[in-house]
Design a protein around this motif. Sequence first.
Motif, mmCIF file in Angstrom:
data_model
loop_
_atom_site.group_PDB
_atom_site.id
_atom_site.type_symbol
_atom_site.label_atom_id
_atom_site.label_comp_id
_atom_site.label_asym_id
_atom_site.label_seq_id
_atom_site.Cartn_x
_atom_site.Cartn_y
_atom_site.Cartn_z
ATOM 1 N N THR A 11 -1.842 -1.640 4.028
ATOM 2 C CA THR A 11 -1.409 -0.666 4.702
ATOM 3 C C THR A 11 -1.579 0.877 3.958
ATOM 4 N N GLN A 12 -1.426 1.902 4.655
ATOM 5 C CA GLN A 12 -1.523 3.138 4.144
ATOM 6 C C GLN A 12 -0.703 3.308 2.884
ATOM 7 N N GLU A 14 0.031 1.147 0.621
ATOM 8 C CA GLU A 14 -0.649 0.493 -0.353
ATOM 9 C C GLU A 14 -1.968 1.169 -0.772
#
Length: 418
Positions: A11-12, A14
């Motif tokens: 994910t962004q 992360e």
Amino acid sequence: MFSTISTQTVTQPELISAIDTIWVALCAAIIFFMEGGFALLEAGFVRSKNAMSIIAKVIIDVVFGGLAFYAVGFGIAYGNSNGWFAFDVGITTEDLGLGLTVSNKLFWFIQLGFAIASISIVSGAVAERMKMWSYAIFVVVFCTIMYPLVANWVWNPNGWLAVRGFNDFAGSAAVHAMGGFAALAAAIVLGPRIGKYQANGEANAIPGHNLPLAAVGAFILWFGWFAFNPGSTLGAVGNWELIGTVATNTFLASAAGGMATMFYTYFRYGQIDITMTINGVLAGLVAITAGCNVVDANAAIIIGLIAGVLVDVAVLYIDKLKIDDPVGAIAVHGVNGLFGALAVGLFATEGGLFFGGGAAMLGTQALGVFVIGAFSFTVTFILMKILQKTIGIRISKQEESAGIDAVSFGVEAYSTFE
């Protein structure tokens, strides 16, 4: 075999956390390496018979101070604060309220570098005459209570200075003035080295034994400052412009500081004082550390120029007061830490006095740095007096004459082979 992870599963948030973690971890490691700079700088500025004792003091800063900051100090600095202090112990897993995208453990590690940098300022000012175990006790108190309280005031989101809008981006006040005024108190209580001052008050020069070594130490510190200041962004994603501004201002101020000291010493003494020029560069670095995020490039140069002259003036004045500081720590860190914090109120592009912001920011900066300086000086003075009356703080005259290295450690920095 190594497994592969599809970027589509990341994910962004992360990705942001991963990038910021790499940035902060790299900066934290470089900041930690600055202790090598302190060790070489201070060792070069003292006599060869005491070089290893300085190395020992810097190791004490790291091992004693580091464990103290882990066990208690970090919780006092960044725990749930009432504005003045916090009661947390160790590294909490709770949100610290700082908007971090890295783990609390990594944040602790980069803050560790700031804590031990602050206490390492003191080690140079007490060089060649302070007992090791007394110094170790002071290091523990400094990193357990003293520095964490100031960090709480300045950088904890609930800290009383933070709430007032005090701007000390990377620590001109919280790190450098804190260490510099502690160094001043310690040097006063310890008294000067044997033979430093004549009966009429004139100072005798006690040259450092290895100025190239000191210069290498200064270059390591100079290099480390480009992690010390830009790393205080605590993240890379979205901060590229700020990181560039901070890095640029850091260099410009340091270069201007060194140049100013070169010119000043040449016209005052008829020749360039390289020892003072080294301190001039460091003075420029110290002075820009508070405001490197809020001043423009031209202001950074001006701040550096002033710092480069101020450091020499301060060294001479401190000597006239018969306060013996073998490495110039009080002038570099205390005086220019104070100046750097005040410079924010003068040169900040938004709110600075010289940019139409009035005196409000300057007043806040003055209040903060003077409270920090007074707190550091007073507590250090009292603690040193207590240690002096109990276990003692000063080595014997015989040990001072022979050198701490041979008497206390049984080794010398430079062995002679026949």
